[in-house]
Scaffold this motif. Sequence first.
Motif, PDB file in Angstrom:
ATOM      1  N   HIS A  32      17.995   0.375  23.519  1.00 41.96           N
ATOM      2  CA  HIS A  32      18.739   1.155  22.525  1.00 41.96           C
ATOM      3  C   HIS A  32      17.911   2.206  21.796  1.00 41.96           C
ATOM      4  CE1 HIS A  32      22.307  -1.378  22.892  1.00 41.96           C
ATOM      5  NE2 HIS A  32      21.464  -2.372  23.041  1.00 41.96           N
ATOM      6  N   GLY A  33      16.612   2.212  22.012  1.00 42.88           N
ATOM      7  CA  GLY A  33      15.756   3.150  21.303  1.00 42.88           C
ATOM      8  C   GLY A  33      15.388   2.626  19.931  1.00 42.88           C
ATOM      9  N   LEU A  34      14.619   3.414  19.213  1.00 39.47           N
ATOM     10  CA  LEU A  34      14.197   3.013  17.875  1.00 39.47           C
ATOM     11  C   LEU A  34      15.310   3.272  16.870  1.00 39.47           C
ATOM     12  CD1 LEU A  34      10.544   4.383  17.921  1.00 39.47           C
ATOM     13  CD2 LEU A  34      11.308   2.014  18.224  1.00 39.47           C
ATOM     14  N   PRO A  35      15.456   2.406  15.881  1.00 37.35           N
ATOM     15  CA  PRO A  35      16.509   2.595  14.882  1.00 37.35           C
ATOM     16  C   PRO A  35      16.182   3.744  13.938  1.00 37.35           C
ATOM     17  CG  PRO A  35      15.125   0.745  14.278  1.00 37.35           C
ATOM     18  CD  PRO A  35      14.658   1.203  15.637  1.00 37.35           C
ATOM     19  N   SER A  36      17.209   4.251  13.279  1.00 41.86           N
ATOM     20  CA  SER A  36      16.993   5.292  12.285  1.00 41.86           C
ATOM     21  C   SER A  36      16.461   4.700  10.982  1.00 41.86           C
ATOM     22  CB  SER A  36      18.280   6.080  12.035  1.00 41.86           C
ATOM     23  OG  SER A  36      19.359   5.217  11.762  1.00 41.86           O
ATOM     24  N   LYS A  37      16.700   3.401  10.772  1.00 42.80           N
ATOM     25  CA  LYS A  37      16.212   2.730   9.563  1.00 42.80           C
ATOM     26  C   LYS A  37      16.094   1.236   9.835  1.00 42.80           C
ATOM     27  CE  LYS A  37      17.180   2.172   4.672  1.00 42.80           C
ATOM     28  NZ  LYS A  37      18.080   2.441   3.556  1.00 42.80           N
ATOM     29  N   VAL A  38      15.103   0.581   9.213  1.00 38.86           N
ATOM     30  CA  VAL A  38      14.943  -0.868   9.300  1.00 38.86           C
ATOM     31  C   VAL A  38      14.884  -1.427   7.884  1.00 38.86           C
ATOM     32  CG1 VAL A  38      13.467  -2.779  10.045  1.00 38.86           C
ATOM     33  CG2 VAL A  38      13.684  -0.752  11.491  1.00 38.86           C
ATOM     34  N   ASN A  39      15.768  -2.380   7.608  1.00 39.70           N
ATOM     35  CA  ASN A  39      15.754  -3.100   6.333  1.00 39.70           C
ATOM     36  C   ASN A  39      15.205  -4.501   6.615  1.00 39.70           C
ATOM     37  OD1 ASN A  39      17.098  -1.013   4.800  1.00 39.70           O
ATOM     38  ND2 ASN A  39      18.924  -1.549   5.959  1.00 39.70           N
ATOM     39  N   THR A  40      14.195  -4.909   5.864  1.00 40.98           N
ATOM     40  CA  THR A  40      13.508  -6.174   6.119  1.00 40.98           C
ATOM     41  C   THR A  40      13.606  -7.090   4.913  1.00 40.98           C
ATOM     42  OG1 THR A  40      11.936  -5.034   7.550  1.00 40.98           O
ATOM     43  CG2 THR A  40      11.307  -7.209   6.795  1.00 40.98           C
ATOM     44  N   THR A  41      13.895  -8.368   5.177  1.00 37.28           N
ATOM     45  CA  THR A  41      13.885  -9.407   4.159  1.00 37.28           C
ATOM     46  C   THR A  41      12.956 -10.511   4.639  1.00 37.28           C
ATOM     47  OG1 THR A  41      16.192  -8.949   3.595  1.00 37.28           O
ATOM     48  CG2 THR A  41      15.292 -11.049   2.849  1.00 37.28           C
ATOM     49  N   VAL A  42      11.973 -10.853   3.813  1.00 37.35           N
ATOM     50  CA  VAL A  42      11.032 -11.918   4.149  1.00 37.35           C
ATOM     51  C   VAL A  42      11.312 -13.100   3.236  1.00 37.35           C
ATOM     52  CG1 VAL A  42       8.600 -12.569   4.284  1.00 37.35           C
ATOM     53  CG2 VAL A  42       9.294 -10.234   4.844  1.00 37.35           C
ATOM     54  N   THR A  43      11.539 -14.276   3.859  1.00 35.44           N
ATOM     55  CA  THR A  43      11.750 -15.511   3.115  1.00 35.44           C
ATOM     56  C   THR A  43      10.638 -16.483   3.468  1.00 35.44           C
ATOM     57  OG1 THR A  43      13.152 -16.469   4.830  1.00 35.44           O
ATOM     58  CG2 THR A  43      14.258 -15.152   3.143  1.00 35.44           C
ATOM     59  N   SER A  44      10.699 -17.678   2.915  1.00 35.45           N
ATOM     60  CA  SER A  44       9.621 -18.648   3.163  1.00 35.45           C
ATOM     61  C   SER A  44       9.511 -19.049   4.623  1.00 35.45           C
ATOM     62  CB  SER A  44       9.825 -19.894   2.299  1.00 35.45           C
ATOM     63  OG  SER A  44      11.047 -20.520   2.617  1.00 35.45           O
ATOM     64  N   GLY A  45      10.601 -18.985   5.369  1.00 35.64           N
ATOM     65  CA  GLY A  45      10.549 -19.436   6.753  1.00 35.64           C
ATOM     66  C   GLY A  45      10.883 -18.403   7.804  1.00 35.64           C
ATOM     67  N   ALA A  46      11.187 -17.186   7.380  1.00 32.01           N
ATOM     68  CA  ALA A  46      11.638 -16.219   8.385  1.00 32.01           C
ATOM     69  C   ALA A  46      11.473 -14.787   7.900  1.00 32.01           C
ATOM     70  CB  ALA A  46      13.110 -16.458   8.728  1.00 32.01           C
ATOM     71  N   THR A  47      11.417 -13.890   8.872  1.00 31.46           N
ATOM     72  CA  THR A  47      11.498 -12.461   8.618  1.00 31.46           C
ATOM     73  C   THR A  47      12.797 -11.984   9.250  1.00 31.46           C
ATOM     74  OG1 THR A  47       9.102 -12.199   8.622  1.00 31.46           O
ATOM     75  CG2 THR A  47      10.421 -10.216   8.993  1.00 31.46           C
ATOM     76  N   ASN A  48      13.685 -11.473   8.431  1.00 25.84           N
ATOM     77  CA  ASN A  48      14.975 -10.972   8.905  1.00 25.84           C
ATOM     78  C   ASN A  48      14.966  -9.457   8.825  1.00 25.84           C
ATOM     79  OD1 ASN A  48      16.457 -13.586   9.184  1.00 25.84           O
ATOM     80  ND2 ASN A  48      15.883 -13.713   7.037  1.00 25.84           N
ATOM     81  N   GLU A  49      15.477  -8.834   9.877  1.00 27.60           N
ATOM     82  CA  GLU A  49      15.540  -7.376   9.916  1.00 27.60           C
ATOM     83  C   GLU A  49      16.941  -6.916  10.272  1.00 27.60           C
ATOM     84  OE1 GLU A  49      11.052  -6.090  11.176  1.00 27.60           O
ATOM     85  OE2 GLU A  49      12.527  -6.299  12.780  1.00 27.60           O
ATOM     86  N   GLN A  50      17.357  -5.862   9.632  1.00 22.55           N
ATOM     87  CA  GLN A  50      18.592  -5.169   9.971  1.00 22.55           C
ATOM     88  C   GLN A  50      18.166  -3.805  10.494  1.00 22.55           C
ATOM     89  OE1 GLN A  50      20.800  -3.055   6.942  1.00 22.55           O
ATOM     90  NE2 GLN A  50      22.708  -4.025   7.645  1.00 22.55           N
ATOM     91  N   TRP A  51      18.466  -3.541  11.760  1.00 24.27           N
ATOM     92  CA  TRP A  51      18.164  -2.242  12.355  1.00 24.27           C
ATOM     93  C   TRP A  51      19.428  -1.406  12.291  1.00 24.27           C
ATOM     94  CZ3 TRP A  51      14.801  -2.683  17.391  1.00 24.27           C
ATOM     95  CH2 TRP A  51      13.613  -3.374  17.090  1.00 24.27           C
ATOM     96  N   VAL A  52      19.318  -0.227  11.732  1.00 28.44           N
ATOM     97  CA  VAL A  52      20.460   0.670  11.565  1.00 28.44           C
ATOM     98  C   VAL A  52      20.334   1.813  12.564  1.00 28.44           C
ATOM     99  CG1 VAL A  52      21.729   2.128   9.952  1.00 28.44           C
ATOM    100  CG2 VAL A  52      20.503   0.108   9.100  1.00 28.44           C
ATOM    101  N   TYR A  53      21.386   2.000  13.351  1.00 33.32           N
ATOM    102  CA  TYR A  53      21.450   3.106  14.314  1.00 33.32           C
ATOM    103  C   TYR A  53      22.561   4.045  13.867  1.00 33.32           C
ATOM    104  CZ  TYR A  53      18.425   0.541  17.482  1.00 33.32           C
ATOM    105  OH  TYR A  53      17.352  -0.105  18.039  1.00 33.32           O
ATOM    106  N   ARG A  54      22.176   5.205  13.391  1.00 35.92           N
ATOM    107  CA  ARG A  54      23.155   6.213  12.979  1.00 35.92           C
ATOM    108  C   ARG A  54      22.644   7.566  13.435  1.00 35.92           C
ATOM    109  NH1 ARG A  54      24.664   5.521   7.284  1.00 35.92           N
ATOM    110  NH2 ARG A  54      26.313   4.251   8.134  1.00 35.92           N
TER     111      ARG A  54
END
Length: 76
Positions: A32-54
């Motif tokens: 899909h290629g690189l996203p236009s934006k990445v939103n990251t949330t780091v918690t005690s047990g995980a790294t969650n990312e939201q990749w935005v393609y616009r």
Amino acid sequence: ERRNAILSGEYSMIYGNMTKIGMSAVAFSCIHGLPSKVNTTVTSGATNEQWVYRREGQIEAKYAYFRNGKLTSIQY
């Protein structure tokens, strides 16, 4: 290290342009290629990312969600 981030079973998905829940973020970006934006949330047990393609000029976006580097869901 990124060069070992693609699992052997993911190469066929990349060549076939197939997206599958559970695939690595690196394999997903190969398709899909690189996203236009990445939103990251780091918690005690995980790294969650939201990749935005616009694309420029588009109102709607596509979102890909990752947990610890693995695709968990896609929103179109």
